[in-house]
Design a protein around this motif. Structure first.
Motif, short mmCIF file in Angstrom:
data_model
loop_
_atom_site.label_atom_id
_atom_site.label_comp_id
_atom_site.label_asym_id
_atom_site.label_seq_id
_atom_site.Cartn_x
_atom_site.Cartn_y
_atom_site.Cartn_z
N GLU A 19 5.50 7.88 -32.93
CA GLU A 19 6.21 9.15 -33.07
C GLU A 19 6.80 9.51 -31.74
O GLU A 19 6.10 9.41 -30.73
CB GLU A 19 5.25 10.27 -33.50
N PRO A 20 8.01 10.00 -31.64
CA PRO A 20 8.95 10.14 -32.74
C PRO A 20 9.56 8.79 -33.14
O PRO A 20 9.43 7.81 -32.43
CB PRO A 20 10.03 11.06 -32.15
N ARG A 21 10.25 8.76 -34.26
CA ARG A 21 10.85 7.53 -34.74
C ARG A 21 11.98 7.13 -33.81
O ARG A 21 12.85 7.92 -33.49
CB ARG A 21 11.42 7.75 -36.14
N MET A 22 11.95 5.91 -33.34
CA MET A 22 13.02 5.43 -32.47
C MET A 22 13.45 4.06 -32.91
O MET A 22 12.63 3.25 -33.37
CB MET A 22 12.52 5.32 -31.02
N ALA A 23 14.72 3.75 -32.69
CA ALA A 23 15.23 2.44 -33.06
C ALA A 23 14.95 1.39 -31.99
O ALA A 23 15.05 0.19 -32.24
CB ALA A 23 16.73 2.53 -33.32
N VAL A 24 14.62 1.83 -30.78
CA VAL A 24 14.45 0.90 -29.67
C VAL A 24 13.21 0.03 -29.88
O VAL A 24 12.14 0.52 -30.23
CB VAL A 24 14.32 1.66 -28.33
N LYS A 25 13.38 -1.29 -29.64
CA LYS A 25 12.27 -2.25 -29.81
C LYS A 25 12.06 -3.01 -28.51
O LYS A 25 13.01 -3.28 -27.77
CB LYS A 25 12.62 -3.28 -30.88
N LEU A 26 10.81 -3.40 -28.28
CA LEU A 26 10.52 -4.26 -27.13
C LEU A 26 11.12 -5.64 -27.39
O LEU A 26 11.02 -6.16 -28.50
CB LEU A 26 9.00 -4.37 -26.98
N GLY A 27 11.75 -6.20 -26.36
CA GLY A 27 12.26 -7.56 -26.50
C GLY A 27 13.61 -7.68 -27.17
O GLY A 27 14.12 -8.79 -27.35
N ALA A 28 14.22 -6.57 -27.52
CA ALA A 28 15.54 -6.63 -28.18
C ALA A 28 16.66 -6.37 -27.18
O ALA A 28 17.79 -6.14 -27.57
CB ALA A 28 15.59 -5.64 -29.34
N GLY A 29 16.34 -6.35 -25.89
CA GLY A 29 17.37 -6.21 -24.87
C GLY A 29 17.34 -4.86 -24.19
O GLY A 29 16.66 -3.95 -24.64
#
Lengths: 352, 329, 348
Positions: B229-239
């Protein structure tokens, strides 16, 4: 000048805090009829008339409140957060515009704000307002299509065609503070038809709803002798009738530590001379407007605050009186024109 | 290379307001790659790498300070009372080992609170194994700062340690400076002080240097852990993530778009980041003097402001590549 | 404390100056600076800045704020009582049953509250907020109230400075007239620095005056002379006291507006030691002051804060110790007098 047409045009112009570009351009084009135009790196528009001293800065803010997309669910629902100022109570079932972008071109998608229907809510949540993170936006697309068009960080604004009400009142979004910019343009028109000594810079400032950074940096650049901020204040109406609300047919001047006493007295005196109805509001600390940011710009800039009462602020149906906008414009023009009659150094002379 | 640089800068103490040691370390690491180094009244380390005469002046800003504790009192039994420096709550590091700049180690604990009462920062203390005030004062003075003890776990591309915020960005900037062939734009690499207590260092550095553009390099949270939380689109390892906005500033569109264009030109992936809390040095830079276009390039990081902040080395390398591309054109 | 210093302190305390309405204290300070041979200017925020120039020497900005917490009258109720907003941080619990005076004519008023005889348990337990409180000047109705105290007037606590106990003084506005006293003492001395004393406005409502003053002055060093909260009475454990009365001027390492420049702080501490000036560390990080604004004005400068412990700060009746007040003045003057000794290590 057709104030109503201008308002309709400008309140529909895209310009959320930090991304005011389009609205700023529309505003710059209009001021170009009367002023020399400069737009800066933070999307402030600085429109200047006249030359020499005294130098005054008049400002209203361009930016509108907005939302921003965060993630797209697997069923195509778009989750969002506020950029600033959005009242979540105005959202359930509202129409919004999701400003998708393809190759630098804005492509607004119509959307509806959805949330769990009342009949399906748990007992303890019935009767409570929906928090923003439990709402979503439906743009009528599949998840794949939605993800393709609506990247994280896509801006979302309220929908609200201007509506004319009785007594020459108007209901629409973003009167705060595009109505203030209309006041400035009308003041520029009035000033263009008379002679006045000195220079006035009308600043359509960015990011007021966020940080006030636009006005502070514009004031640094313009470096005026004094300034007047124009914003909206609370109107008197249903469920909003207290000491800090005002009738729609008057303008309001602010009083408090952040407002320069003598400059404000000059504003009040000018209103009296021009037969503009004016009342006073009090702020013992922040005024929550760009006046705050200007006061401490450079080595301190004397600033006053002129406000137009508005009902239902920060909703798609803000209501104000068109006649009051005209009155405010008359006052601003007289304020500018009369400054050259003041003796030099009058604002740093504190001998009470 | 990135891992070695990262390990070096992570291990050095530097709580906000006491950055002298990390500043010295960073100065030594970048000295061979820059033309000028100075520090200012707030303790910022400002390094300039000159570009072409017709280039712009770009400030790239990573903060060297870390969150930690400051000692506010020493009681008669030698326990140290503390306050947080930077944003974290009383629970954050209870039961953890902390280190002071002079090497003294301590453990963090708190007074018991009554049922239902909330723990306050005034209940937290550090035990350095002293039995009296006098004994404690031999090692520690009021006003000294302590940070969570360094430890690092490496799982291939992923690395966990305290203070990725913002030493990971410092490592990226160091590697960037090493890799830059004479850049077109003049690079003003600022390792800023006192970011965690209100982006203070960036204010004075930006006012002194008055760059044409400012880019903060900081960590950002991710949305890819259970129940995030909160919802985020960011991911580890995706740049690397190009910041659209956070709670304190909105990236200037030209800078945001410039970073995205640089990612595409360099062929590195990028993400778009919306953070609904927090701020970076970009906000301070943007509001300086007559206004400076500014934005942030973010390194995705899980578990921010905990002892196990986790980043991806590849995200970091790609961040350096992206910035190098940005500084070319 | 020498009699003329005490007299000067009382003179400063008797002048009023709520944030945004500093006229009386500003005028007095202007006269006092002129007597000390300093040229002064006033700026757009109402700061008064006194110069004792030494071109070529390091520029030192000493800062003390002229303003005090108080009340802004916003209107009157039908029953003749006045509504107000607090100016600066005043806990509503400390205004109950206090005396105030309003406007140029010093109209006396009281802040009353429902008597105990008709108060419920709830009333007795839950604190009132400022918006529920009123100032009573004895007016019969709104029109009469507004005639005497129109909206926009400012009110301050009534609390005549009084010596009591051993070396104690009770008054309103010790925060920060004690600092103003130190600045005036500095202006009396001939010091080897380019000395600029900023008597600032509007500190209590957000460090406003200091920010613009520092941008004008662009000092090499800034020192804020302040009053600070003191919690040393009432069986308080050491870590909650912050400072103690009678233990000397308090030197801060950090507060919520700034972290002191470590070398400047160390130099001030050494100077106190060497000169036998009573001093203590401020053992806490609460409160903010002008040093924060000065530290980050444009390209910034090293700053530190020297404070006089004040019990019951931001209330009508604040208490300080006279020897602490003297220590504050003595330390800043000794430091500037010996500045050449410390300059090198601060700026290396």
């Amino acid at each position: 000048m057709d104030i109503l047409a201008l308002l309709k045009d400008w309140t529909g112009s895209f310009g959320p805090s930090g991304n005011e570009g389009e609205a700023a351009r529309a505003i710059a084009d209009a001021f170009a009829a009367y002023c020399r135009i400069e737009t800066d790196a933070l999307q402030n528009v600085i429109a200047t008339m006249g030359e020499g001293n005294p130098r005054v800065m008049i400002t209203a803010h361009t930016d509108e409140i907005a939302m921003i997309s965060t993630v797209v669910e697997d069923d195509g629902a778009i989750r969002f957060a506020r950029v600033n100022g959005i009242d979540p109570r105005t959202l359930p079932g509202a129409r919004v515009w999701v400003h998708a972008e393809a190759d630098g071109v804005r492509e607004p998608l119509l959307g509806v704000v959805g949330a769990l229907p009342p009949h399906l809510l748990q007992a303890d949540k019935q009767g409570k307002n929906y928090p923003m993170d439990e709402m979503y936006i439906d743009v009528g697309l599949s998840a794949e299509a939605a993800r393709d068009k609506v990247a994280p960080g896509t801006l979302i604004t309220l929908d609200g065609e201007p509506l004319q009400l009785k007594n020459n009142r108007i209901a629409c979004k973003t009167l705060d503070d595009r109505a203030g910019i209309v006041v400035m343009l009308r003041a520029a028109e009035i000033l263009s038809e008379r002679k006045f000594k000195g220079q006035v810079s009308f600043v359509a400032a960015s990011q007021e709803e966020m940080s006030g950074g636009g006005a502070e940096t514009a004031a640094y650049k313009v470096n005026p002798d004094c300034a007047l901020a124009i914003d909206m204040t609370l109107g008197k109406g249903h469920a909003q009738d207290s000491d800090d609300t005002f009738p729609l047919d008057t303008v309001v001047a602010a009083i408090g530590p952040y407002i320069h006493r003598k400059l404000n007295q000059y504003l009040l005196d000018t209103a009296q001379e021009e037969h503009v109805s004016i009342q006073k509001e009090y702020a013992s600390r922040s005024t929550s407007t760009n006046a705050d940011d200007i006061q401490i710009s450079r080595e301190g800039i004397p600033v006053a605050l002129l406000s137009v009462p508005t009902l239902y602020m920060h909703t798609p149906v803000e209501v104000a009186a068109l006649d009051t906008l005209e009155e405010a414009a008359r006052l601003v023009a007289a304020f500018v024109a009369g400054l050259s009659r003041k003796e030099e150094g009058w604002l740093c002379d504190w001998n009470d | 290379m990135m891992l070695d640089t990262l390990r070096t800068v992570l291990a050095v103490p530097g709580v906000s307001g006491s950055e002298q040691i990390i500043a010295e370390t960073l100065a030594e690491l970048v000295r061979p790659y820059v033309d000028d180094i100075r520090t200012d009244a707030l303790g910022n380390l400002i390094c300039v790498k000159k570009g072409a005469a017709d280039g712009k002046r770009v400030m790239v800003c990573a903060h060297m300070d870390q969150i930690g504790y400051v000692v506010t009192d020493i009681d008669k039994d030698g326990f140290l009372y503390v306050h947080n420096v930077g944003g974290f709550g009383p629970q954050a590091f209870l039961g953890k080992v902390v280190t002071f700049a002079n090497g003294t180690q301590g453990v963090v604990y708190a007074k018991s609170v009554k049922d239902g009462a909330k723990l306050g920062m005034g209940d937290v203390y550090i035990d350095i194994g002293a039995s009296s005030k006098q004994e404690a004062e031999e090692k520690i003075s009021i006003g000294d700062t302590a940070n969570v003890a360094f430890q690092m776990v490496v799982h291939g591309d992923r690395v966990s340690a305290p203070t990725m915020d913002d030493r990971a960005a410092c490592a990226v900037v160091i590697e960037l400076l090493k890799a830059l062939q004479p850049p077109h734009h003049t690079v003003i690499a600022v390792f800023s002080a006192q970011e965690e207590v209100g982006t203070r260092g960036a204010q004075t550095a930006a006012a002194a240097e008055n760059p044409d553009i400012g880019i903060a390099v900081d960590v950002t949270a991710t949305g890819d852990t259970p129940g995030a939380e909160p919802r985020m689109a960011v991911k580890l390892g995706a740049g690397p993530a190009v910041k659209i906005m956070d709670r304190h500033s909105i990236s200037t569109p030209s800078v945001r778009d410039g970073l995205i264009a640089a990612a595409k030109a360099a062929g590195v992936p990028y993400q778009r980041e919306v953070l609904t809390f927090g701020g970076t040095d970009a906000g301070a830079i943007q509001r300086t003097l007559g206004g400076i276009p500014a934005g942030t390039l973010s390194i995705p990081c899980r578990y921010v402001h905990t002892p196990v902040e986790t980043v991806s080395l590849r995200d970091m390398e790609q961040s350096a590549t992206l910035l190098a591309e940005y500084l070319k054109a | 404390m020498r009699l003329e210093r005490l007299t000067l302190l009382e003179e400063l305390l008797n002048a009023r100056g709520v944030s945004g309405d500093e006229g009386e204290i500003r005028k007095l300070i202007g006269e006092l600076c002129a007597k000390r041979g300093a040229r002064t200017i006033t700026d757009a925020l109402g700061n008064i800045i006194a110069y004792k120039e030494k071109p070529g020497a390091k520029r030192v900005m000493l800062d003390a704020h002229m303003d005090e917490v108080g009340f802004l009258i916003t209107g009157a109720d039908a029953n003749g009582t006045l509504k107000y907003q607090p100016v600066g941080g005043i806990d509503p619990r400390v205004v109950i049953s206090k005396r105030v005076e309003i406007g140029k004519d010093r109209v006396p008023g009281v802040i009353g509250v429902k008597p105990i005889h008709i108060s419920t348990k709830d009333d007795m337990e839950n604190a009132l907020k400022h918006k529920d409180l009123r100032i009573d000047i004895g007016a019969k109705d709104a029109a009469e109230a507004e005639r005497f105290c129109p909206a926009g007037s400012y009110a301050s606590f009534v609390s005549p400075p009084t010596r009591f106990g051993e070396e104690r003084i009770v008054s309103r506005a010790l925060d920060d007239r004690v600092g103003c006293l130190a600045l005036l003492a500095a202006l009396e001395s001939d010091l080897p620095v380019d000395l600029i004393c900023a008597f600032t406005a509007q500190e209590e409502v957000g460090l406003r005056g200091a920010l613009v003053a520092a941008k004008r002055i662009r000092p090499d060093i800034g020192i804020a002379l302040e009053g600070t909260t003191c919690n040393d009475l009432g069986d308080v454990s050491s870590e909650k006291q912050v400072v103690a009365l009678g233990k000397g001027v308090a030197i801060s390492f950090m507060d919520n507006s700034s972290i002191a420049h470590p070398k400047l702080r160390a130099a001030l501490t050494d100077c106190a030691e060497v000169n036998g000036i009573a001093h203590q560390i401020k053992r806490g990080v609460a409160g903010g002051n002008d040093a924060g604004a000065i530290q980050r004005a444009y390209s910034g400068c090293p700053t530190a804060t020297l404070s006089v412990p004040c019990r019951y700060i931001h209330s009508a009746n604040s208490v300080a110790n006279l020897s602490d007040i003297e220590s504050q003045s003595e330390l800043v003057i000794a430091f500037l007098r010996d500045f050449a000794q410390y300059e090198g290590r601060i700026f290396e």
